[in-house]
Motif scaffolding. Structure first.
Motif, short mmCIF file in Angstrom:
data_model
loop_
_atom_site.label_atom_id
_atom_site.label_comp_id
_atom_site.label_asym_id
_atom_site.label_seq_id
_atom_site.Cartn_x
_atom_site.Cartn_y
_atom_site.Cartn_z
N THR A 25 -5.56 -15.50 14.42
CA THR A 25 -5.99 -14.97 15.70
C THR A 25 -5.81 -16.05 16.75
O THR A 25 -6.36 -17.15 16.62
CB THR A 25 -7.46 -14.51 15.65
OG1 THR A 25 -7.57 -13.51 14.63
CG2 THR A 25 -7.89 -13.92 16.98
N ASP A 28 -5.91 -15.91 22.99
CA ASP A 28 -5.73 -14.77 23.88
C ASP A 28 -4.33 -14.20 23.67
O ASP A 28 -3.52 -14.78 22.94
CB ASP A 28 -5.97 -15.17 25.35
CG ASP A 28 -5.16 -16.38 25.77
OD1 ASP A 28 -3.97 -16.50 25.38
OD2 ASP A 28 -5.70 -17.23 26.48
N PHE A 29 -4.07 -13.05 24.31
CA PHE A 29 -2.79 -12.38 24.11
C PHE A 29 -1.60 -13.21 24.60
O PHE A 29 -0.60 -13.33 23.88
CB PHE A 29 -2.80 -11.01 24.79
CG PHE A 29 -1.54 -10.23 24.56
CD1 PHE A 29 -1.23 -9.72 23.31
CD2 PHE A 29 -0.66 -10.01 25.60
CE1 PHE A 29 -0.07 -8.99 23.10
CE2 PHE A 29 0.51 -9.28 25.40
CZ PHE A 29 0.80 -8.77 24.15
N ALA A 32 -0.76 -15.67 21.99
CA ALA A 32 -0.14 -15.02 20.83
C ALA A 32 1.37 -14.84 21.07
O ALA A 32 2.17 -15.12 20.19
CB ALA A 32 -0.80 -13.68 20.55
N ILE A 54 2.20 -7.92 15.75
CA ILE A 54 1.28 -8.39 16.79
C ILE A 54 0.29 -7.27 17.10
O ILE A 54 0.69 -6.16 17.45
CB ILE A 54 2.04 -8.77 18.08
CG1 ILE A 54 3.11 -9.80 17.80
CG2 ILE A 54 1.07 -9.25 19.15
CD1 ILE A 54 4.08 -10.00 18.95
N ARG A 55 -0.98 -7.57 16.97
CA ARG A 55 -2.06 -6.64 17.31
C ARG A 55 -3.00 -7.37 18.26
O ARG A 55 -3.85 -8.14 17.82
CB ARG A 55 -2.84 -6.20 16.07
CG ARG A 55 -1.98 -5.60 14.98
CD ARG A 55 -1.45 -4.26 15.42
NE ARG A 55 -0.46 -3.78 14.47
CZ ARG A 55 -0.40 -2.54 14.04
NH1 ARG A 55 -1.25 -1.66 14.47
NH2 ARG A 55 0.54 -2.20 13.20
N TRP A 56 -2.78 -7.20 19.56
CA TRP A 56 -3.48 -7.88 20.62
C TRP A 56 -3.31 -9.38 20.42
O TRP A 56 -2.23 -9.90 20.63
CB TRP A 56 -4.94 -7.44 20.70
CG TRP A 56 -5.74 -8.07 21.81
CD1 TRP A 56 -5.29 -8.41 23.06
CD2 TRP A 56 -7.10 -8.46 21.79
NE1 TRP A 56 -6.28 -8.97 23.81
CE2 TRP A 56 -7.43 -9.02 23.04
CE3 TRP A 56 -8.10 -8.40 20.82
CZ2 TRP A 56 -8.68 -9.50 23.37
CZ3 TRP A 56 -9.35 -8.87 21.14
CH2 TRP A 56 -9.64 -9.41 22.39
N ARG A 57 -4.33 -10.09 19.97
CA ARG A 57 -4.17 -11.53 19.79
C ARG A 57 -4.11 -11.93 18.32
O ARG A 57 -4.13 -13.11 17.98
CB ARG A 57 -5.28 -12.29 20.53
CG ARG A 57 -6.66 -11.94 20.11
CD ARG A 57 -7.70 -12.53 21.05
NE ARG A 57 -9.02 -12.37 20.48
CZ ARG A 57 -9.76 -13.36 20.00
NH1 ARG A 57 -9.34 -14.59 20.07
NH2 ARG A 57 -10.94 -13.11 19.49
N THR A 58 -4.02 -10.94 17.45
CA THR A 58 -3.91 -11.20 16.02
C THR A 58 -2.45 -11.05 15.59
O THR A 58 -1.78 -10.08 15.93
CB THR A 58 -4.79 -10.23 15.21
OG1 THR A 58 -6.15 -10.40 15.62
CG2 THR A 58 -4.67 -10.49 13.72
N GLN A 94 -7.38 -15.61 10.10
CA GLN A 94 -8.04 -14.31 10.21
C GLN A 94 -8.94 -14.12 9.02
O GLN A 94 -8.67 -14.46 7.93
CB GLN A 94 -6.98 -13.23 10.26
CG GLN A 94 -7.53 -11.86 10.14
CD GLN A 94 -7.50 -11.12 11.44
OE1 GLN A 94 -6.74 -11.42 12.30
NE2 GLN A 94 -8.36 -10.13 11.56
#
Length: 94
Positions: A25, A28-29, A32, A54-58, A94
């Motif tokens: 994680t 922030d986006f 990422a 990519i899932r937002w910031r993950t 994560q």
């Protein structure tokens, strides 16, 4: 190749059949996306490309050598590069 020995050199990664995976994680986006951009440059240099979700910031990474149908040294080399890049940008496991 000693996959278990190689996996020990990149302890944040886990094996799933003939793939190694890791999720992080980012703070922030935008960070990422910077991580992905930097990995893309290194992947091109190594001529070995990760699967990245990519899932937002993950970020979810998966590595295998598709042309060989299995894990190779190239996967563990790129895993170590990814580890350096995510750490530099402050991403956490994560």
């Amino acid at each position: 190749m000693d996959i278990d020995g190689k996996l020990a050199s990149v302890p944040a990664w886990r094996r799933d059949g003939e793939v190694i995976k890791r999720s992080v994680t980012a703070p922030d986006f935008p960070t990422a996306i910077r991580i992905v951009d930097e990995i893309a440059v290194k992947a091109e240099e190594l001529d070995h490309h990760p699967d990245i979700d990519i899932r937002w910031r993950t970020l979810h990474f998966a590595l295998t050598t598709h042309s060989a149908g299995r894990l190779t040294d190239r996967d563990f080399t790129l895993a170590a590069v990814i580890d350096e890049i995510v750490a530099k940008h402050g991403a956490v496991p994560q």
